[in-house]
Design a protein around this motif. Structure first.
Motif: not given
Lengths: 216, 339, 230
Positions: A61-65, A94-96, A120-126, C30-35
């Motif tokens: 989560t930290t990474f995505v955040l 994307t990051f998730v 489900l990190i996608v929908v983490n409201c944080l 999309a680019l990031m995910i594909v990579l």
């Protein structure tokens, strides 16, 4: 009108006064995402059954955040107000997805035990909350510190829950046996109900400490 | 309760001196025969379980009151009742340390967190039992046979398990009538059930003594008779219909009535004054829901016994029952707005 | 100018900008995910194959080498190259002399919480299941997950009888889970106290899967041996 930085000048002005390190510190304790803001309850309750799962979830989560905060902050003048939520979700998703692949590459077992909760990190409201409330209005550096602080605060809170639950529910910590073999596991602690109990008790402790500090 | 100022009122001037403490004390008396029979049939191990839960409840109540800077409320006897009730729902060979934890949880999570006596949403004893059931599912379903020869001279092996350690499983275990029916389809005669010549939780075996205690309280107007009557009638009628439809698959209604914790639950736990509805009709609906849930859980659920969950679920909706049947204010057409 | 018109005009002016932003972000994402996908794919594949191989070695004791076979439409096994169709792959295991030890097959079915996926090894010579490993399960920790850890339960699968009936197309006895301590025949699985549902689920999964696979493997034993010698 399309530029959100021009709105909320009052809020921004108040932020400018605070030193930069405060953006980092506040997430750890004063505005801790779990214990104070009570955000992101789904992963908090679901994957804090062992210390390892909690830590892994917290770091993911930290990474995505962090990444979403950086991207949202750098694009904040480019994204029109009307489509900002859609854009944020796109960026977060994307990051998730990237995190999902990376965790699989690191350890198949870990990926298995975190299961659907990575997606489900996608929908983490944080995360959406920080993107909307902070990163879209602040500079890159500040958003970075904010994301880092919030992420570490989240990880810390998850670890607090995970450690208690694993210790009582399984008699181990990070898989290391802490008690003799005959230890009676509190099975409820590993079950979802144990997550609610543990969270409630941590909230109780946190609020008591806050109150004590306020009165003294 | 006591008002020191002078009250001026119209007749009649008789004041019935019945307070919370009186009622609570009488409930304890009503429970005593059941508790004594539990010790008589299961011996010293059952006594230890009862002592552990009662002590845990009283101590927790006392220290939590002190900790929060209030006056200790143990003198109102309610903690003793919670402790006794919890002890009566546990297996007689239950480890003492687990029973103690159950007592602490019952008071701390079931009662104190909501604000103490008069504010608890759920019956505290059942909260304690529910947590124990979820935490130690194996220990709480290991039963001990009644009327063993050495029950007054020795303890069950698991009674004095070291704290936080797994109890050793007794070589001698029994099956409760309900689990015998659920898993092996054996129906215990209603006569044995009523007199308590069976295996089960310490205090749920002798239905007759529980009934006596309940009747005593009802006669003294200290218990709402509608609740137990509604529950028992619902269970009897529903299981009677099912038994009539298919006598092989479903147990006879008398078996349902006298087995498991139904008597104890209906008379002493569902009647918790705080956690049950207050209107006469609401109370009947509440009893019907409990009876329905008991039958459904026992017959179609994965567990052999469902009285505990039935009462806890009904506790949760009891304020809504009262709200639902609230009489319309005279002169209004629909529900009062803004209330 | 009415208010509605004004809003419309602003919206029209902004729509290009909105489109730009969304498409730009979309392309970037999309680019990031594909990579990432391309970067991690070989590692993930290798790890998954390793995990599967480890499991195969566990359920077929004493093997040195394993090979995958695909079940064809005419019920024949052919060596598998690349990725096989799900549920149609069997893994043959050989000892150091290249002799066929047994065949590992995946099976799955509904457990208490979710689908349980298991791998088991079948020894055609002994006509028995010789190993068992839970690949995936979400059974209740402390109760249902004993199917993975409980040594007494695992011992059921050291020599679980799956002999064929005379016609060689069905099993003589269906594998079934019985109550703990009630195991009397070599084709019965001794259940776990407190995990009745999970251990019965394993019995069902094994019963259905062995009834399908065992006659097939037994009939086609030659396919596994010949192919290895080539």
């Amino acid at each position: 009108m399309a530029n959100p930085t021009k709105n909320n000048t009052g809020f921004l002005a108040s932020l400018k006064d605070s030193p930069s390190t405060d953006e980092f510190i506040k997430g750890l304790w004063r505005e801790n995402p779990v214990f104070v803001q009570v955000l992101g309850m789904c992963p908090t309750l679901a994957v804090s059954n062992t210390a390892m799962n909690a830590l892994a979830m917290g770091l993911a989560t930290t990474f995505v955040l962090l990444m979403s905060n950086l991207l949202v902050s750098s694009l904040r003048n480019f994204i029109p107000k009307q489509v900002r939520i859609a854009s944020y979700i796109l960026i977060i998703a994307t990051f998730v997805t990237m995190t999902d692949y990376m965790i699989q590459a690191i350890s198949v077992d870990l990926h298995k035990s975190l299961g659907a909760f990575i997606s489900l990190i996608v929908v983490n409201c944080l995360i959406l909350g920080r993107a909307e409330a902070f990163a879209s209005k602040n500079t890159l550096g500040r958003s970075f510190l904010d994301g880092l602080g919030m992420g570490i605060g989240f990880t810390f809170a998850l670890f607090c829950l995970g450690a208690v639950r694993e210790l009582l529910g399984n008699g181990t910590l990070f898989g290391w046996a802490f008690f003799p073999d005959t230890f009676q596991e509190w099975i409820v602690m590993i079950l979802p109900a144990g997550g609610f109990f543990t969270l409630a008790i941590w909230l109780l402790i946190f609020n008591a400490a806050k109150e004590r500090r306020a009165t003294s | 309760m006591l008002n020191k100022t002078l009250n001026i009122s119209t007749s009649p001037h008789i004041v019935k001196g019945i307070g919370t403490d009186d009622i609570m004390q009488n409930v304890v008396w009503a429970l005593l025969p059941t508790a004594i029979f539990a010790v008589y049939s299961f011996g010293l191990s059952a006594l230890m379980v009862l002592i552990a839960t009662t002590a845990a409840c009283v101590l927790t109540e006392h220290y939590l009151c002190k900790f929060s800077g209030k006056e200790s409320t143990i003198s109102d006897w309610s903690a003793v009742i919670t402790g006794l009730l919890l002890g009566l729902t546990l297996p007689p060979n239950f480890p003492v340390w687990m029973a103690f934890i159950g007592g602490v949880i019952a008071i701390a999570l079931g009662k104190f967190i909501f604000g103490g006596l008069g504010y608890n949403v759920f019956n505290p004893a059942l909260v304690g039992r529910a947590v124990l059931q979820a935490a130690f599912p194996v220990a709480i379903t290991t039963w001990y046979p009644a009327f063993l020869d050495n029950r007054f001279s020795s303890f069950s092996v698991s009674t004095f398990t070291a704290p936080f350690m797994e109890p050793t499983v007794d070589a001698i275990t029994g099956a409760t009538p309900l689990s015998a029916f659920k898993f092996d389809h054996v129906v215990t005669p209603a006569y044995d059930l009523a007199l308590g010549l069976i295996t089960g939780s310490t205090g749920e075996t002798c239905a007759v003594l529980i009934l006596l205690g309940g009747i005593y309280l009802i006669a003294r107007n200290m218990m709402n008779w509608r609740i137990p009557v509604a529950i028992l009638v619902t269970v009897y009628v529903l299981s009677g219909i099912l038994h009539w439809v298919d006598g092989q698959a479903y147990p006879p209604p008398l078996f349902m009535l006298f087995s498991g914790g139904l008597m104890l639950g209906a008379l002493f736990m569902a009647t918790d004054m705080v956690a049950s509805p207050i209107t006469p009709l609401g109370v009947v609906i509440y009893g019907f829901i409990i009876g329905l849930l008991v039958v459904v859980i026992r017959i179609w659920g994965g567990l052999p016994e469902g009285v505990m969950y039935a009462i806890l679920l009904a506790n949760a909706i009891s304020p809504h029952i009262d709200n639902l049947i609230r009489p319309r204010v005279y002169g209004t057409t629909k529900s009062v707005k803004g209330s | 100018m009415t208010e509605a018109n004004q809003i419309q005009k602003t919206a029209a002016g902004n729509s290009l900008k909105m489109l730009q932003a969304m498409v730009g972000i979309g392309i970037f994402c999309a680019l990031m995910i594909v990579l990432t996908f391309q970067g991690t794919l070989p590692i993930i594949k290798k790890k998954k194959a390793e995990a599967l191989e480890k499991a195969i070695f566990k359920v077929l004791p004493g093997i040195e080498k394993t090979e995958a076979y695909q079940l064809g439409q005419d019920d024949n096994f052919t060596p598998l190259a690349g990725e096989g169709k799900e549920g149609q792959v069997a893994y043959a295991g050989y000892d150091q002399n290249g002799k066929l030890v047994g065949v590992a097959v995946e099976a799955s079915g509904q457990g208490y919480a979710d689908i349980i996926r298991v791998l088991y090894g079948y020894d055609p010579e002994k006509q028995a299941v010789v190993g068992f490993y839970v690949l995936e399960s979400k059974e209740t920790p402390g109760l249902g997950d004993k199917i993975e850890k409980d040594p007494n339960f695992q011992a059921n699968f050291e020599a679980l009888d799956v002999s064929l009936a005379d016609g060689q197309s069905t099993l003589k006895n269906t594998v079934i889970t019985v109550k703990n301590g009630a195991k009397q025949n070599p084709w019965e699985i001794d259940g776990i106290t407190g995990a009745t549902i999970s251990s019965r689920a394993i019995g069902n999964i094994m019963g259905v899967s062995t009834a399908y696979w065992v006659p097939l493997i037994y009939k086609n034993q030659a396919a596994f041996i010949e192919n290895n010698e080539q």
